[in-house]
Design a protein around this motif. Structure first.
Motif, PDB file in Angstrom:
ATOM      1  N   VAL A 115      62.366 -98.343   9.323  1.00 22.14           N
ATOM      2  CA  VAL A 115      62.730 -97.644   8.094  1.00 22.14           C
ATOM      3  C   VAL A 115      62.409 -98.603   6.954  1.00 22.14           C
ATOM      4  CG1 VAL A 115      64.604 -96.669   6.718  1.00 22.14           C
ATOM      5  CG2 VAL A 115      64.529 -96.271   9.193  1.00 22.14           C
ATOM      6  N   ILE A 116      61.553 -98.146   6.051  1.00 25.51           N
ATOM      7  CA  ILE A 116      61.121 -98.965   4.917  1.00 25.51           C
ATOM      8  C   ILE A 116      61.623 -98.301   3.646  1.00 25.51           C
ATOM      9  CG2 ILE A 116      59.136 -99.924   3.691  1.00 25.51           C
ATOM     10  CD1 ILE A 116      57.588 -99.568   6.375  1.00 25.51           C
ATOM     11  N   GLY A 117      62.391 -99.017   2.860  1.00 28.62           N
ATOM     12  CA  GLY A 117      62.927 -98.451   1.627  1.00 28.62           C
ATOM     13  C   GLY A 117      62.596 -99.310   0.421  1.00 28.62           C
ATOM     14  N   TRP A 118      62.118 -98.657  -0.622  1.00 32.65           N
ATOM     15  CA  TRP A 118      61.846 -99.348  -1.882  1.00 32.65           C
ATOM     16  C   TRP A 118      63.108 -99.348  -2.724  1.00 32.65           C
ATOM     17  CZ3 TRP A 118      57.400 -97.344   0.303  1.00 32.65           C
ATOM     18  CH2 TRP A 118      56.263 -98.130   0.198  1.00 32.65           C
ATOM     19  N   LEU A 119      63.491-100.514  -3.201  1.00 28.65           N
ATOM     20  CA  LEU A 119      64.658-100.649  -4.070  1.00 28.65           C
ATOM     21  C   LEU A 119      64.268-101.389  -5.330  1.00 28.65           C
ATOM     22  CD1 LEU A 119      67.355-101.706  -1.448  1.00 28.65           C
ATOM     23  CD2 LEU A 119      66.984 -99.443  -2.419  1.00 28.65           C
ATOM     24  N   SER A 120      64.984-101.116  -6.396  1.00 30.47           N
ATOM     25  CA  SER A 120      64.706-101.789  -7.665  1.00 30.47           C
ATOM     26  C   SER A 120      65.661-102.958  -7.899  1.00 30.47           C
ATOM     27  CB  SER A 120      64.805-100.789  -8.820  1.00 30.47           C
ATOM     28  OG  SER A 120      66.104-100.221  -8.835  1.00 30.47           O
ATOM     29  N   TYR A 121      66.532-103.219  -6.935  1.00 30.17           N
ATOM     30  CA  TYR A 121      67.526-104.275  -7.079  1.00 30.17           C
ATOM     31  C   TYR A 121      67.709-104.990  -5.746  1.00 30.17           C
ATOM     32  CZ  TYR A 121      70.532-100.987  -4.616  1.00 30.17           C
ATOM     33  OH  TYR A 121      71.042-100.132  -3.684  1.00 30.17           O
ATOM     34  N   GLU A 122      68.318-106.147  -5.796  1.00 29.16           N
ATOM     35  CA  GLU A 122      68.625-106.898  -4.583  1.00 29.16           C
ATOM     36  C   GLU A 122      69.909-106.329  -3.999  1.00 29.16           C
ATOM     37  OE1 GLU A 122      69.280-111.533  -3.187  1.00 29.16           O
ATOM     38  OE2 GLU A 122      68.627-111.089  -5.216  1.00 29.16           O
ATOM     39  N   VAL A 123      69.904-106.031  -2.707  1.00 25.72           N
ATOM     40  CA  VAL A 123      71.094-105.455  -2.085  1.00 25.72           C
ATOM     41  C   VAL A 123      72.214-106.488  -2.028  1.00 25.72           C
ATOM     42  CG1 VAL A 123      69.849-103.753  -0.702  1.00 25.72           C
ATOM     43  CG2 VAL A 123      70.344-105.987   0.266  1.00 25.72           C
ATOM     44  N   SER A 124      73.436-105.988  -2.073  1.00 25.25           N
ATOM     45  CA  SER A 124      74.605-106.863  -1.981  1.00 25.25           C
ATOM     46  C   SER A 124      74.764-107.332  -0.537  1.00 25.25           C
ATOM     47  CB  SER A 124      75.862-106.111  -2.427  1.00 25.25           C
ATOM     48  OG  SER A 124      76.168-105.091  -1.496  1.00 25.25           O
ATOM     49  N   ASP A 125      75.597-108.328  -0.342  1.00 26.04           N
ATOM     50  CA  ASP A 125      75.869-108.812   1.013  1.00 26.04           C
ATOM     51  C   ASP A 125      76.487-107.701   1.858  1.00 26.04           C
ATOM     52  OD1 ASP A 125      74.862-111.327   0.460  1.00 26.04           O
ATOM     53  OD2 ASP A 125      76.824-112.187  -0.015  1.00 26.04           O
ATOM     54  N   GLU A 126      77.357-106.896   1.262  1.00 26.58           N
ATOM     55  CA  GLU A 126      77.992-105.795   1.991  1.00 26.58           C
ATOM     56  C   GLU A 126      76.962-104.745   2.419  1.00 26.58           C
ATOM     57  OE1 GLU A 126      81.199-102.185   1.290  1.00 26.58           O
ATOM     58  OE2 GLU A 126      81.088-103.817  -0.160  1.00 26.58           O
ATOM     59  N   GLU A 127      76.058-104.373   1.505  1.00 22.79           N
ATOM     60  CA  GLU A 127      75.003-103.417   1.847  1.00 22.79           C
ATOM     61  C   GLU A 127      74.100-103.973   2.940  1.00 22.79           C
ATOM     62  OE1 GLU A 127      73.990-100.906  -2.177  1.00 22.79           O
ATOM     63  OE2 GLU A 127      73.480-103.050  -2.158  1.00 22.79           O
ATOM     64  N   HIS A 128      73.774-105.259   2.842  1.00 28.23           N
ATOM     65  CA  HIS A 128      72.919-105.890   3.838  1.00 28.23           C
ATOM     66  C   HIS A 128      73.574-105.858   5.209  1.00 28.23           C
ATOM     67  CE1 HIS A 128      70.533-108.924   5.938  1.00 28.23           C
ATOM     68  NE2 HIS A 128      69.583-108.593   5.104  1.00 28.23           N
ATOM     69  N   GLU A 129      74.853-106.159   5.270  1.00 26.38           N
ATOM     70  CA  GLU A 129      75.579-106.139   6.541  1.00 26.38           C
ATOM     71  C   GLU A 129      75.618-104.723   7.120  1.00 26.38           C
ATOM     72  OE1 GLU A 129      77.363-107.659   9.824  1.00 26.38           O
ATOM     73  OE2 GLU A 129      76.512-108.811   8.173  1.00 26.38           O
ATOM     74  N   LEU A 130      75.835-103.719   6.280  1.00 24.04           N
ATOM     75  CA  LEU A 130      75.831-102.330   6.749  1.00 24.04           C
ATOM     76  C   LEU A 130      74.460-101.933   7.287  1.00 24.04           C
ATOM     77  CD1 LEU A 130      77.929-100.626   3.926  1.00 24.04           C
ATOM     78  CD2 LEU A 130      78.614-100.958   6.321  1.00 24.04           C
ATOM     79  N   LEU A 131      73.400-102.358   6.592  1.00 27.05           N
ATOM     80  CA  LEU A 131      72.042-102.066   7.060  1.00 27.05           C
ATOM     81  C   LEU A 131      71.771-102.746   8.398  1.00 27.05           C
ATOM     82  CD1 LEU A 131      70.100-102.316   3.689  1.00 27.05           C
ATOM     83  CD2 LEU A 131      70.289-100.272   5.120  1.00 27.05           C
ATOM     84  N   LEU A 132      72.220-103.967   8.544  1.00 27.38           N
ATOM     85  CA  LEU A 132      72.023-104.693   9.800  1.00 27.38           C
ATOM     86  C   LEU A 132      72.749-104.005  10.944  1.00 27.38           C
ATOM     87  CD1 LEU A 132      70.893-107.068  11.367  1.00 27.38           C
ATOM     88  CD2 LEU A 132      72.856-108.411  10.621  1.00 27.38           C
ATOM     89  N   GLU A 133      73.978-103.588  10.721  1.00 24.65           N
ATOM     90  CA  GLU A 133      74.737-102.881  11.756  1.00 24.65           C
ATOM     91  C   GLU A 133      74.048-101.566  12.134  1.00 24.65           C
ATOM     92  OE1 GLU A 133      78.699-102.502  10.199  1.00 24.65           O
ATOM     93  OE2 GLU A 133      79.064-104.663  10.333  1.00 24.65           O
ATOM     94  N   ALA A 134      73.549-100.834  11.131  1.00 22.63           N
ATOM     95  CA  ALA A 134      72.855 -99.565  11.397  1.00 22.63           C
ATOM     96  C   ALA A 134      71.550 -99.809  12.155  1.00 22.63           C
ATOM     97  CB  ALA A 134      72.582 -98.827  10.092  1.00 22.63           C
ATOM     98  N   ALA A 135      70.807-100.856  11.788  1.00 25.69           N
ATOM     99  CA  ALA A 135      69.551-101.176  12.483  1.00 25.69           C
ATOM    100  C   ALA A 135      69.818-101.549  13.930  1.00 25.69           C
ATOM    101  CB  ALA A 135      68.828-102.313  11.756  1.00 25.69           C
ATOM    102  N   GLU A 136      70.873-102.295  14.170  1.00 31.12           N
ATOM    103  CA  GLU A 136      71.220-102.656  15.539  1.00 31.12           C
ATOM    104  C   GLU A 136      71.660-101.430  16.321  1.00 31.12           C
ATOM    105  OE1 GLU A 136      74.082-105.807  15.061  1.00 31.12           O
ATOM    106  OE2 GLU A 136      72.521-107.315  14.780  1.00 31.12           O
ATOM    107  N   ALA A 137      72.432-100.544  15.696  1.00 28.28           N
ATOM    108  CA  ALA A 137      72.892 -99.328  16.375  1.00 28.28           C
ATOM    109  C   ALA A 137      71.713 -98.433  16.751  1.00 28.28           C
ATOM    110  CB  ALA A 137      73.865 -98.566  15.488  1.00 28.28           C
TER     111      ALA A 137
END
Length: 169
Positions: A115-137
């Motif tokens: 999943v490739i997503g374009w963002l205009s900002y740097e993700v927060s640590d919380e968002e990054h952790e949620l993305l990591l958990e979702a990618a692992e799931a």
């Protein structure tokens, strides 16, 4: 250049077949999140680093999802890059969904190898952790693409992977 994923678990070796890493349906892959900071004036970096990985992931039975809120992928670029058009999906998150929300939902499904997503900002640590958990799931890879604010932005991507790209229109 440091090319490491951001993962809680150690990475095991990918299977090697015909001199190429075989990422297709590998039980060892647990998911990862990486940030790619790109610059329009150096598009060759993405073609050197990102395309080979996308080619390998395109061999899986799952989809390649591009979430592009403000950009549109060039069909001619996709064709020229050799990515499997029958496995590439592009979506634009609706107004009620953020790109990160859409990435989280897509990653959790397990239907996508990447999943490739374009963002205009740097993700927060919380968002990054949620993305990591979702990618692992979902046993998927997640790439966050964002434009460098200037020639020297003074910050480094969280995962250490920095690719300068002109992949969007």
């Amino acid at each position: 250049m440091n090319i490491t994923g951001y993962s809680k678990s150690p990475v095991k070796k990918a299977r090697i077949a015909s001199g190429r890493a075989d990422l297709s349906d590998s039980p060892e892959m647990k998911g990862m999140v990486s940030e790619i900071v790109y610059r329009d004036d150096q598009p060759w970096m993405a073609q050197c680093l990102l395309l080979p990985l996308l080619h390998q992931l395109g061999q899986q039975s799952r989809w390649l999802l591009w979430l592009t809120p403000n950009q549109r992928l060039s069909r001619s670029w996709l064709q020229a890059s050799g990515l499997p058009l029958t496995k590439v999906m592009q979506a634009t998150p609706s107004n009620s969904w953020t790109t990160v929300d859409a990435m989280l939902r897509a990653l959790r499904t397990g239907n996508y190898s990447v999943v490739i997503g374009w963002l205009s900002y740097e993700v927060s640590d919380e968002e990054h952790e949620l993305l990591l958990e979702a990618a692992e799931a979902g046993n998927a890879m997640c790439f966050i693409l964002r434009a460098a604010p200037g020639a020297d932005n003074g910050t480094r991507p969280r995962s250490g992977l920095k690719i300068h790209s002109g992949l969007y229109h």
